[in-house]
Enzyme design. Sequence first.
Site, PDB file in Angstrom:
ATOM      1  NE  ARG A  67      25.741  35.523  48.667  1.00 23.11           N
ATOM      2  CZ  ARG A  67      25.473  36.439  47.763  1.00 23.11           C
ATOM      3  NH1 ARG A  67      24.222  36.786  47.548  1.00 23.11           N
ATOM      4  NH2 ARG A  67      26.434  37.014  47.080  1.00 23.11           N
ATOM      5  CG  ASP A 121      27.992  41.207  42.377  1.00 31.56           C
ATOM      6  OD1 ASP A 121      27.183  40.802  43.232  1.00 31.56           O
ATOM      7  OD2 ASP A 121      29.157  41.545  42.647  1.00 31.56           O
ATOM      8  CD  GLU A 176      40.001  43.600  25.836  1.00 28.25           C
ATOM      9  OE1 GLU A 176      40.098  44.510  26.683  1.00 28.25           O
ATOM     10  OE2 GLU A 176      40.995  43.111  25.259  1.00 28.25           O
ATOM     11  CD  GLU A 183      33.496  29.770  45.565  1.00 30.70           C
ATOM     12  OE1 GLU A 183      34.253  28.817  45.403  1.00 30.70           O
ATOM     13  OE2 GLU A 183      32.874  30.296  44.621  1.00 30.70           O
ATOM     14  CG  ASN A 184      26.886  32.856  45.629  1.00 31.14           C
ATOM     15  OD1 ASN A 184      26.717  32.942  44.418  1.00 31.14           O
ATOM     16  ND2 ASN A 184      27.527  33.798  46.312  1.00 31.14           N
ATOM     17  CB  SER A 211      33.647  36.173  42.434  1.00 26.66           C
ATOM     18  OG  SER A 211      33.829  37.439  43.021  1.00 26.66           O
ATOM     19  NE  ARG A 258      26.557  45.320  46.392  1.00 31.75           N
ATOM     20  CZ  ARG A 258      27.590  45.287  45.558  1.00 31.75           C
ATOM     21  NH1 ARG A 258      28.387  46.327  45.457  1.00 31.75           N
ATOM     22  NH2 ARG A 258      27.838  44.214  44.840  1.00 31.75           N
ATOM     23  CD1 TRP A 259      18.554  47.988  41.592  1.00 32.43           C
ATOM     24  CD2 TRP A 259      17.038  46.637  42.564  1.00 32.43           C
ATOM     25  NE1 TRP A 259      17.329  48.253  41.026  1.00 32.43           N
ATOM     26  CE2 TRP A 259      16.387  47.436  41.603  1.00 32.43           C
ATOM     27  CE3 TRP A 259      16.284  45.720  43.295  1.00 32.43           C
ATOM     28  CZ2 TRP A 259      15.012  47.347  41.354  1.00 32.43           C
ATOM     29  CZ3 TRP A 259      14.928  45.626  43.043  1.00 32.43           C
ATOM     30  CH2 TRP A 259      14.296  46.429  42.088  1.00 32.43           C
TER      31      TRP A 259
END
Length: 243
Positions: free
Chosen positions: A68, A17, A203, A64-65, A192, A21-22
Amino acid sequence: MDYSKLKIPNHVALIVDGNGRWATEKGMNRSAGHKQGFLNLKKLTAYIFSKDIHYISAYLFSTENFKRSQMEVSFIMGLLTNQLKDILNFCHEEKIKAIFSGRKENLSDKVLKAMEEIEKETKMYEEKTFNICFNYGGHTEIIDATKKIVKDVQKGKLDINTLDENTYSKYLYHNLPPIDLMIRTSGEQRLSNFMLWQNSYAEFYFPKTYFPDFDEKEFDKAILEYTKRDRRFGGIDYENKSH
Ligand code: IPE
Ligand code: IPE
Ligand code: MG
């Protein structure tokens, strides 16, 4: 980093993920981030497997993608299609068994054929398994398994009274061992819809780093954090005074 004296997870899961943004923060379009994410995944996977970790599951595209934009979805589909040959070569080089998890619907015949071929051609590798979750949803995996179970019960192949966790796992997309360490990059702290069944006692680790920058050193940090976790699975170690 030397892992030889560390407690090492058997199954590591990655929610890839922060690609968008990157790229956006660098003034590039989101596609550039997806491309860089793919490149990084290959490098990181080779590193993780070199550490005697036997299973990696990577979440690359969710059911769900599809919400987009058409442009972003087709870019990601194209990226996967172009990378499939490369994934096959990479798996041969590193002796990795590649498997795919997810629904077939909405994927092109070309992609489906290439996925099948990769699974078939890497079937013989036993030590390392790379589970690629594409068009994957945790809910759909459970629904699909339940449908198969109902069919087998109706056919008389399965006695419903014998259904337990072990048997249920066999009806999932793949019968994988439980996830020990689940890493989601980019600072988001949610699943998600990712491997709900297999993450039951995992973990969780949530680094702020965007996936394209999540390198070997970042992974070392995740492992060091993992070694500090006290995994109880519902029990109590009465010898340990701190409990
Ligand atoms: C992960 O990166 C890749 C996919 C979900 C396909 P994102 O595309 O979600 O990147 P962000 O979260 O928008 O930064
Ligand atoms: C989850 O990331 C799916 C994958 C990484 C493939 P998203 O970026 O789609 O998740 P949300 O929408 O932030 O929960
Ligand atoms: Mg995201």
